[in-house]
Scaffold this active site. Sequence first.
Site, PDB file in Angstrom:
ATOM      1  N   HIS A  93      76.303   4.257 -48.327  1.00 41.51           N
ATOM      2  CA  HIS A  93      76.024   4.360 -49.257  1.00 41.51           C
ATOM      3  C   HIS A  93      75.904   1.967 -48.739  1.00 41.51           C
ATOM      4  O   HIS A  93      76.760   1.838 -47.765  1.00 41.51           O
ATOM      5  CB  HIS A  93      76.048   3.522 -50.430  1.00 41.51           C
ATOM      6  N   GLU A 141      66.789   4.417 -49.348  1.00 37.11           N
ATOM      7  CA  GLU A 141      67.337   3.613 -50.183  1.00 37.11           C
ATOM      8  C   GLU A 141      67.183   2.431 -49.289  1.00 37.11           C
ATOM      9  O   GLU A 141      67.535   1.997 -48.834  1.00 37.11           O
ATOM     10  CB  GLU A 141      68.853   3.345 -50.773  1.00 37.11           C
TER      11      GLU A 141
END
Length: 222
Positions: A93, A141
Amino acid sequence: MARSPVLIINCKNYKEAAGGRIDSLAAAAAGAAAKYGVRIALAPPQHLLGAVKGEDLTVLAQHIDDKGVGSTTGYVVPELLGESGVSGALINHSEHRVSADQVASLVPRLRGLDMISVVCVKDSAEAANLSRHRPDYIAIEPPELIGSGRSVSSERPELIGEAAEAIRGADGTKLLCGAGITSGADVRKALELGSKGILVASGVVKSSDPAAAIAELAQAMS
């Protein structure tokens, strides 16, 4: 978690997911999954993983470490997560990035444990590189849109198509998109562009009505 589309809710370390509030989030997610027939996964704060494992949900860790069982104090070890009923993990992430070598080690390790791997990437080049390891999901993302309220499907729609093309050769890997997703319209646009699901965080967890936010996103997928 092969059924598509999928909605992954990353609770991060938001205070809105602390204590008993994680129970409300889990109940809302389970209810929406049943009502709309979509797969919903919840990634609670690490110390609350056990609090939601009894719900009818897929539970993911927010991070795992490339460390083994044994004398590895403080690390999050995949094998122990699996023993505790956790179904898989986010890897890389943007708020907890790891090296490409660690991704290369962790993805097959999860596969060997029959656990789900969700590898987060910042752009299509990273998607192409890391999809070689055939994770279950690649989540695109753009870091600048995370938590912004401006969705990747409206601000950077071309990125979804580029990422879908970048992972085309990775057998079995599905594309998710995240960053700024807050509405059903964002979800529908992302699916139209080739995404097989959504990774969301603040758009649900920090919403004034998380249950309604989950329902709106799930309904858009049904």
